[in-house]
Design a protein around this motif. Structure first.
Motif, PDB file in Angstrom:
ATOM      1  N   TYR A 155      44.432  76.244  76.629  1.00 47.62           N
ATOM      2  CA  TYR A 155      44.010  74.978  75.994  1.00 47.62           C
ATOM      3  C   TYR A 155      43.466  74.027  77.063  1.00 47.62           C
ATOM      4  CZ  TYR A 155      44.421  70.320  73.967  1.00 47.62           C
ATOM      5  OH  TYR A 155      44.154  69.041  73.559  1.00 47.62           O
ATOM      6  N   PHE A 156      44.230  73.903  78.167  1.00 49.93           N
ATOM      7  CA  PHE A 156      43.852  72.969  79.229  1.00 49.93           C
ATOM      8  C   PHE A 156      42.465  73.300  79.796  1.00 49.93           C
ATOM      9  CE2 PHE A 156      44.112  71.292  83.607  1.00 49.93           C
ATOM     10  CZ  PHE A 156      44.467  69.982  83.334  1.00 49.93           C
ATOM     11  N   CYS A 178      36.424  60.790  58.195  1.00 54.48           N
ATOM     12  CA  CYS A 178      35.997  59.577  58.898  1.00 54.48           C
ATOM     13  C   CYS A 178      36.894  59.329  60.106  1.00 54.48           C
ATOM     14  CB  CYS A 178      36.069  58.369  57.967  1.00 54.48           C
ATOM     15  SG  CYS A 178      34.819  58.410  56.690  1.00 54.48           S
ATOM     16  N   PHE A 200      33.339  53.958  60.466  1.00 52.26           N
ATOM     17  CA  PHE A 200      32.946  55.229  59.848  1.00 52.26           C
ATOM     18  C   PHE A 200      33.259  55.230  58.339  1.00 52.26           C
ATOM     19  CE2 PHE A 200      32.642  58.589  63.510  1.00 52.26           C
ATOM     20  CZ  PHE A 200      31.497  57.945  63.946  1.00 52.26           C
ATOM     21  N   TYR A 201      34.333  54.540  57.950  1.00 53.86           N
ATOM     22  CA  TYR A 201      34.681  54.464  56.516  1.00 53.86           C
ATOM     23  C   TYR A 201      33.631  53.649  55.763  1.00 53.86           C
ATOM     24  CZ  TYR A 201      39.246  56.458  57.517  1.00 53.86           C
ATOM     25  OH  TYR A 201      40.247  57.315  57.901  1.00 53.86           O
ATOM     26  N   TRP A 220      32.243  66.430  69.320  1.00 55.12           N
ATOM     27  CA  TRP A 220      32.038  67.039  67.993  1.00 55.12           C
ATOM     28  C   TRP A 220      31.847  65.977  66.915  1.00 55.12           C
ATOM     29  CZ3 TRP A 220      36.853  66.695  70.267  1.00 55.12           C
ATOM     30  CH2 TRP A 220      37.811  65.965  69.558  1.00 55.12           C
ATOM     31  N   ARG A 221      32.298  64.735  67.190  1.00 51.47           N
ATOM     32  CA  ARG A 221      32.197  63.674  66.175  1.00 51.47           C
ATOM     33  C   ARG A 221      30.739  63.279  65.902  1.00 51.47           C
ATOM     34  NH1 ARG A 221      35.998  59.135  68.182  1.00 51.47           N
ATOM     35  NH2 ARG A 221      35.540  60.049  70.215  1.00 51.47           N
ATOM     36  N   LYS A 247      28.651  65.119  64.682  1.00 50.19           N
ATOM     37  CA  LYS A 247      28.319  65.667  63.359  1.00 50.19           C
ATOM     38  C   LYS A 247      28.625  64.656  62.258  1.00 50.19           C
ATOM     39  CE  LYS A 247      29.040  70.372  64.813  1.00 50.19           C
ATOM     40  NZ  LYS A 247      30.027  71.417  65.004  1.00 50.19           N
ATOM     41  N   LYS A 248      29.734  63.918  62.431  1.00 47.77           N
ATOM     42  CA  LYS A 248      30.060  62.866  61.453  1.00 47.77           C
ATOM     43  C   LYS A 248      28.996  61.781  61.522  1.00 47.77           C
ATOM     44  CE  LYS A 248      34.832  63.433  62.676  1.00 47.77           C
ATOM     45  NZ  LYS A 248      36.180  63.171  62.335  1.00 47.77           N
ATOM     46  N   LYS A 272      25.894  62.640  59.689  1.00 46.30           N
ATOM     47  CA  LYS A 272      26.035  62.554  58.235  1.00 46.30           C
ATOM     48  C   LYS A 272      25.984  61.106  57.751  1.00 46.30           C
ATOM     49  CE  LYS A 272      29.064  66.432  57.084  1.00 46.30           C
ATOM     50  NZ  LYS A 272      30.441  66.733  56.688  1.00 46.30           N
ATOM     51  N   PHE A 308      50.810  63.725  79.896  1.00 50.75           N
ATOM     52  CA  PHE A 308      50.699  64.335  78.564  1.00 50.75           C
ATOM     53  C   PHE A 308      49.355  63.983  77.912  1.00 50.75           C
ATOM     54  CE2 PHE A 308      51.623  64.284  73.901  1.00 50.75           C
ATOM     55  CZ  PHE A 308      51.787  65.654  73.749  1.00 50.75           C
ATOM     56  N   TYR A 342      46.659  63.213  79.468  1.00 56.04           N
ATOM     57  CA  TYR A 342      45.622  63.930  80.218  1.00 56.04           C
ATOM     58  C   TYR A 342      45.527  65.383  79.731  1.00 56.04           C
ATOM     59  CZ  TYR A 342      42.924  65.880  84.059  1.00 56.04           C
ATOM     60  OH  TYR A 342      41.968  66.524  84.789  1.00 56.04           O
ATOM     61  N   PHE A 343      46.693  65.986  79.516  1.00 59.01           N
ATOM     62  CA  PHE A 343      46.737  67.374  79.028  1.00 59.01           C
ATOM     63  C   PHE A 343      46.034  67.484  77.668  1.00 59.01           C
ATOM     64  CE2 PHE A 343      49.027  70.417  76.302  1.00 59.01           C
ATOM     65  CZ  PHE A 343      48.707  71.596  76.953  1.00 59.01           C
ATOM     66  N   ILE A 344      46.345  66.539  76.772  1.00 59.22           N
ATOM     67  CA  ILE A 344      45.748  66.572  75.433  1.00 59.22           C
ATOM     68  C   ILE A 344      44.222  66.365  75.511  1.00 59.22           C
ATOM     69  CG2 ILE A 344      45.610  65.351  73.187  1.00 59.22           C
ATOM     70  CD1 ILE A 344      48.173  66.914  73.395  1.00 59.22           C
ATOM     71  N   ALA A 345      43.811  65.428  76.362  1.00 56.96           N
ATOM     72  CA  ALA A 345      42.395  65.026  76.384  1.00 56.96           C
ATOM     73  C   ALA A 345      41.509  65.943  77.225  1.00 56.96           C
ATOM     74  CB  ALA A 345      42.280  63.597  76.895  1.00 56.96           C
ATOM     75  N   LYS A 346      42.107  66.636  78.187  1.00 56.84           N
ATOM     76  CA  LYS A 346      41.330  67.396  79.180  1.00 56.84           C
ATOM     77  C   LYS A 346      40.259  68.324  78.586  1.00 56.84           C
ATOM     78  CE  LYS A 346      40.446  69.704  83.119  1.00 56.84           C
ATOM     79  NZ  LYS A 346      39.681  70.799  82.562  1.00 56.84           N
ATOM     80  N   PRO A 347      40.568  69.142  77.558  1.00 53.14           N
ATOM     81  CA  PRO A 347      39.514  70.048  77.064  1.00 53.14           C
ATOM     82  C   PRO A 347      38.313  69.321  76.460  1.00 53.14           C
ATOM     83  CG  PRO A 347      41.666  70.669  76.207  1.00 53.14           C
ATOM     84  CD  PRO A 347      41.826  69.346  76.854  1.00 53.14           C
ATOM     85  N   PHE A 348      38.501  68.039  76.130  1.00 51.22           N
ATOM     86  CA  PHE A 348      37.417  67.314  75.454  1.00 51.22           C
ATOM     87  C   PHE A 348      36.663  66.359  76.373  1.00 51.22           C
ATOM     88  CE2 PHE A 348      40.839  68.183  72.421  1.00 51.22           C
ATOM     89  CZ  PHE A 348      40.181  69.145  71.674  1.00 51.22           C
TER      90      PHE A 348
END
Lengths: 115, 383
Positions: free
Chosen positions: A21-22, A83, B102-103, B129-130, B132-133, B136, B294, B296-302
């Motif tokens: 994942y990382f 959204c 966005f709403y 990826w957003r 794409k939103k 639209k 934590f 950083y770990f979550i955000a790193k792939p993006f």
């Protein structure tokens, strides 16, 4: 297959999924995730199947919920469905995965002690 | 024959969006006085003539605040959608703040009302990826950085680069030279300023690290004096409390950000729009962003951009030292600060690169260009 082997595979797949994942290795991450949840589903069944409430709680909150979150996130990434920014579901998934492993580990230890 | 008024719905949530929204409204009204604005904004947009459906002054739609204020958020969304349905404005203009906007865009699209997004959320930096939103939901995107144009064009979104409205503000406000002179007189020539940002979390995360480094910088360069920029009165007590924990003397300046930057020899700042303000005054800077391991770990792939600082992203090379930190590393910060203060070549190289960049982008007229783009779009669609 002995339960400790399943536990070892679950641990290895947890580590593998975190690393993949990382480094954004999506295919490897998906495979590790599949392995992790399969192992833990079997572990939960073999370890706590005689405690139906406990077993179904584990399945619903620690297995079905994160998988559902990941499916919704994948759909959102591909089709831009919602959204809201759905990336927060990854926080839920990454908080619940170690919890599931710890639950399996503790259940296994308790089973060994009582045996 | 009576003149027909054109209704435009405009929505901005945060304080900077409110300022840029107000400038855009003034430009639109100068070009077409028949426009009436309805929507969401704060005091600046209200002064510019907004008929507000809700006052956004006390609202925050980020993270936990969004959960605690969920009922207010839903009420606001419902009121906006009802307005769009009943009044059918000729366009919806959304300014940044994608968590809510966005709403609105989604509701407007369902009603076939053209949606113009001014100041895109930084999708190129995280969560691409957003896009794409965005595709639209949006009919026309008005972006403020040159590289954003190709990013959105590649995704098939109609986009125009209008320039950054921040430079309109800087040109309009100017600098109070009296304050700059006074600061230099009080503190001397070697001033290091800390600009931790306008959000409480940023201050709590960054300021202790800045001050820890200030102690070490002061030991190596005793003539160095330190300024802390406090964006508003609300954070003064917080900043003052943090500074008391450190032995180095610091002067806290509330407001007067431009003057603080102009008086400084070196600016140390969090990653944000403040970087552009520092670059505008051609001041050497160090950019820091601190997050939990934590997060950083979550955000790193993006994280899709190699730079966290806007100037480095705009120049597509490292012109100001920057670092994304998970744990405190004051040694790196001290080392960079001393180099930028003591090494004239490194200082000059940084200033030179900043001046090249500013020659390219620091032009006023963003609000004017955005107004032209909006009126062009409206011209093709009769209200």
């Amino acid at each position: 297959m002995p339960l400790y082997v399943l536990l070892l595979i679950a641990f290895a797949s947890l580590i593998a999924s975190a690393i993949s994942y990382f480094f954004a290795k999506i295919k490897l991450f998906s495979f590790a995730l599949l392995l992790f949840y399969t192992c833990n589903t079997f572990l939960s069944f073999f370890l706590v199947h005689n405690h139906a409430v406990f077993f179904y709680t584990i399945v619903m909150f620690l297995i079905v919920l994160p998988i559902l979150c990941l499916i919704l996130f994948a759909l959102d990434v591909h089709y831009g469905l919602f959204c809201i920014d759905t990336s927060f579901v990854l926080v839920i998934v990454w908080l619940l995965m170690p919890v599931l492993f710890v639950v399996s580990l503790v259940s296994y230890i308790l089973k060994v002690i009582h045996a | 024959m009576p003149e027909i008024s054109r209704k435009i719905f405009i929505s901005a949530g945060d304080p900077s969006g409110d300022i840029h929204g107000a400038n855009l409204m003034r430009c639109l009204l100068e070009k077409d006085h028949k426009i009436t604005f309805y929507g969401l904004g704060r005091e600046n947009m209200a002064k510019a003539g907004l008929h507000g459906l809700h006052d956004m002054s006390q609202k925050s739609l980020m993270w936990l605040h969004a959960l605690t204020g969920l009922s207010a958020f839903l009420r606001m969304k419902k009121d906006c959608i009802r307005f769009l349905r009943q009044e059918r404005p000729c366009a919806v203009i959304l300014i940044d703040y994608c968590g809510f906007n966005f709403y609105i865009a989604s509701a407007a699209k369902k009603l076939d009302i053209p949606v113009i997004y001014y100041i895109s959320p930084q999708l190129w930096a995280h969560g691409p990826w957003r896009v794409k939103k965005m595709k639209k939901l949006v009919d026309r995107l008005l972006v403020v950085y040159p590289f954003e144009k190709s990013f959105y064009e590649n995704a098939g979104i109609p986009v125009a680069y209008v320039g950054h409205p921040l430079f309109d503000e800087i040109h309009k406000e100017g600098v109070n030279e009296g304050i700059v002179t006074e600061l230099k007189k009080q503190l001397g020539e070697t001033i290091v300023s800390f600009l931790p940002g306008s959000r409480r979390q940023e201050i709590v995360r960054l300021l202790p690290l800045f001050l820890q480094s200030a102690v070490k910088i002061h030991q190596k360069i005793p003539s160095a004096q330190f300024l802390i920029s406090c964006s508003n009165d609300q954070h003064f007590d917080l900043i003052s409390g943090i500074t008391k924990e450190f032995t180095v003397p610091c002067k806290i300046v509330v407001g007067s950000v431009h003057e603080v930057i102009k008086a400084s020899s070196l600016c140390i700042a969090g990653a944000g729009t403040i970087i552009l303000q520092i670059a505008y005054y051609l001041k050497p800077m160090i950019i820091l962003y601190k997050i939990s391991p934590f997060a950083y770990f979550i955000a790193k792939p993006f994280l899709t951009t190699p730079y966290i600082g806007l100037v480095n992203k705009l120049a597509d090379k490292m012109i100001a030292p920057e670092r994304l930190m998970c744990k405190v590393n004051s040694a790196w910060l001290v080392n960079q600060a001393i180099q930028l203060l003591n090494n004239p070549q490194k200082r000059q190289a940084c200033i030179h690169e900043l001046s090249l960049l500013m020659d390219e982008i620091a032009k006023p007229g963003a609000s004017e260009h955005a107004a032209d783009e909006i009126l062009n779009l409206l011209g093709s669609k009769p209200s």
